[in-house]
Design an enzyme around this catalytic site. Structure first.
Site, mmCIF file in Angstrom:
data_model
loop_
_atom_site.group_PDB
_atom_site.id
_atom_site.type_symbol
_atom_site.label_atom_id
_atom_site.label_comp_id
_atom_site.label_asym_id
_atom_site.label_seq_id
_atom_site.Cartn_x
_atom_site.Cartn_y
_atom_site.Cartn_z
ATOM 1 C CG ASP A 71 0.363 -2.151 6.824
ATOM 2 O OD1 ASP A 71 -0.785 -2.402 7.481
ATOM 3 O OD2 ASP A 71 0.772 -1.172 6.329
ATOM 4 C CG PHE A 82 -1.912 0.971 1.371
ATOM 5 C CD1 PHE A 82 -3.156 0.597 0.748
ATOM 6 C CD2 PHE A 82 -1.671 2.097 2.028
ATOM 7 C CE1 PHE A 82 -4.208 1.518 0.749
ATOM 8 C CE2 PHE A 82 -2.716 3.317 2.075
ATOM 9 C CZ PHE A 82 -3.866 3.005 1.428
HETATM 10 C C1 LIG Z 1 -5.636 0.957 4.740
HETATM 11 C C2 LIG Z 1 -4.227 0.840 4.743
HETATM 12 C C3 LIG Z 1 -3.177 1.732 5.310
HETATM 13 C C4 LIG Z 1 -4.027 3.150 5.711
HETATM 14 O O1 LIG Z 1 -3.114 3.892 6.407
HETATM 15 P P1 LIG Z 1 -3.499 5.144 7.045
HETATM 16 O O2 LIG Z 1 -2.518 5.929 7.710
HETATM 17 O O3 LIG Z 1 -4.436 4.597 8.294
HETATM 18 O O4 LIG Z 1 -4.492 5.976 6.146
HETATM 19 C C5 LIG Z 1 -2.027 1.622 5.430
HETATM 20 N N1 LIG Z 1 -1.500 0.333 5.095
HETATM 21 C C6 LIG Z 1 -2.329 -0.705 4.366
HETATM 22 C C7 LIG Z 1 -1.334 -1.812 4.081
HETATM 23 C C8 LIG Z 1 -3.700 -0.396 4.322
HETATM 24 O O5 LIG Z 1 -4.258 -1.370 3.706
#
Ligand SMILES: *Cc1c(COP(=O)(O)O)cnc(C)c1O
Length: 394
Positions: free
Chosen positions: A195, A126
């Protein structure tokens, strides 16, 4: 296209988790976007109104103590812990996932020591994780190397400080082998940072069991904490004394009200805190977690796989062969809780699906993404989604 017997009613009747659906506010859309924003548990508005009217409105400053506001980040962390296979005292809730990625990565590099000058990041991550990893590498004077999860074992060396991986790929829904990759990272002497945004609340994670060093995740997807609800940070107990936060705010101080000009870190998970917690969001999340009481993650995983299997069967029955390509792995061991289908007109198709009450999402450039949240999605929903999809693709 073949019309298979698709026994959605029978599957719903056998579903042990079916009654949980009534605990959520849902209308008659088929909601397959709970991996982006989880649905609202029905008791949360009442609890939140009480927090605002009584705890804030009447008790005011007393609530930091009397309503347990001050200790909420650790308390809510301990509520999340069993869902990700962690013993209490290792998770703190606060800030966004992005901020927690930063804390975890910089702290991991600091723990790894000076000799290790490389940081590996999941090349398919992501995007926010990649951006933050690049900045963490720059700040700590390390080189960032993007590699796919499959390439990680071959890329590890005595130079590797830490590796940041996504447990489930947000685009394809591919589940990565957390136990094997963590073991490989450890064999090279590096730290593993995971993550869990697309796995926590959807499948067993086993953080303690597999010796994960640090982990982060959001709470507004499968954990239904609400828009922008705070994220969490896991630091394995044995590492907590060495966790040197790059954001050592006063909330992580051993004596936050000592107001000392000298920083002294608190012991335990509290060390991951930064500033004043986001109480309204945090307590909405705490209430939302009530729906998990008595629910086993193993049962959730079993239903998730049954839902995604059934969706694929229904899509096979209702869609012309070759019209869409499934990019989510067929093998259960490699599948998260979503199905991603590729087709050139995905953006337009998703708009039409949403207009017809089947809510998934579109991921650039050509992915139709459907998330399956076993707490409130049933087999009839799945059949209806696939049927409408088949009609829109025809
Ligand atoms: C949804 C998601 C995020 C979101 O990050 P925020 O800082 O909460 O906006 C981060 N990493 C992954 C893999 C995600 O799917």
């Amino acid at each position: 296209m073949s019309e298979l017997p698709l026994h959605a009613e029978k599957l719903d009747a056998e579903d042990e988790l079916a009654s949980l659906r009534d605990r959520f506010v849902l209308d008659d859309v088929v909601y397959l976007d709970g991996n982006s924003l989880g649905a609202l548990p029905a008791h949360v508005p009442g609890r939140l109104a009480d927090v605002v009217r009584r705890e804030w409105g009447e008790l005011r400053i007393r609530s930091w103590e009397e309503s347990g506001w001050w200790t909420a980040p650790e308390r809510v962390g301990d509520r999340i812990a069993p869902l990700v296979g962690a013993a209490p005292g290792q998770i703190v809730v606060g800030d966004s996932t992005s901020v927690n990625v930063f804390k975890a990565l910089v702290a991991a590099v600091r723990m790894a020591g000076d000799g290790r000058d490389e940081l590996l990041v999941d090349a398919t991550t992501f995007p926010t994780d990649g951006y933050i990893a690049a900045s963490a590498a720059r700040l700590t004077g390390r080189t960032l190397r993007p590699v796919t999860p499959a390439e990680v074992p071959g890329a590890l060396s005595g130079r590797t400080a830490a590796v940041l991986l996504n447990h489930v790929d947000y685009r394809t829904g591919r589940l990565h082998d957390l136990p094997a990759l963590t073991a490989a990272v450890h064999a090279s002497g590096a730290l593993a940072v995971w993550d869990l945004c697309h796995s926590a609340g959807a499948l067993p994670v086993g953080l303690d069991e597999h010796g994960v060093d640090l982990a982060v995740g959001c709470t507004y997807k499968y954990l239904n904490g609400g828009p922008g609800s705070p994220a969490y940070l896991y630091v394995r107990e044995e590492l907590q004394d060495r966790f040197d936060s790059p954001l050592p705010g006063w909330n992580s101080h051993a004596e936050p009200f000592g107001m000392s000009p000298e920083y002294a870190p608190a012991p335990g998970a509290v060390r991951g805190r930064v500033g004043t917690p986001d109480i309204l969001s945090l307590l909405a999340l705490e209430a939302a977690l009530d729906v998990w009481d008595g629910v086993s993650v193993t049962a959730v995983r079993a239903k998730s796989l049954a839902l995604t299997d059934f969706f694929l069967r229904c899509v096979g029955a209702y869609t012309e062969p070759g019209r869409v390509e499934c990019v989510t792995p067929e093998r259960h061991a490699e599948r998260g809780s979503q199905i991603a289908l590729r087709c050139p007109d995905a953006g337009e198709v998703m708009k039409r699906l949403i207009a017809r009450g089947v809510v998934g999402d579109f991921r650039h450039p050509d992915i139709l993404r459907f998330g399956f949240t076993p707490l409130y999605v049933g087999f009839r929903d799945v059949e209806r989604a696939a049927r409408v999809l088949g009609e829109e693709l025809a």
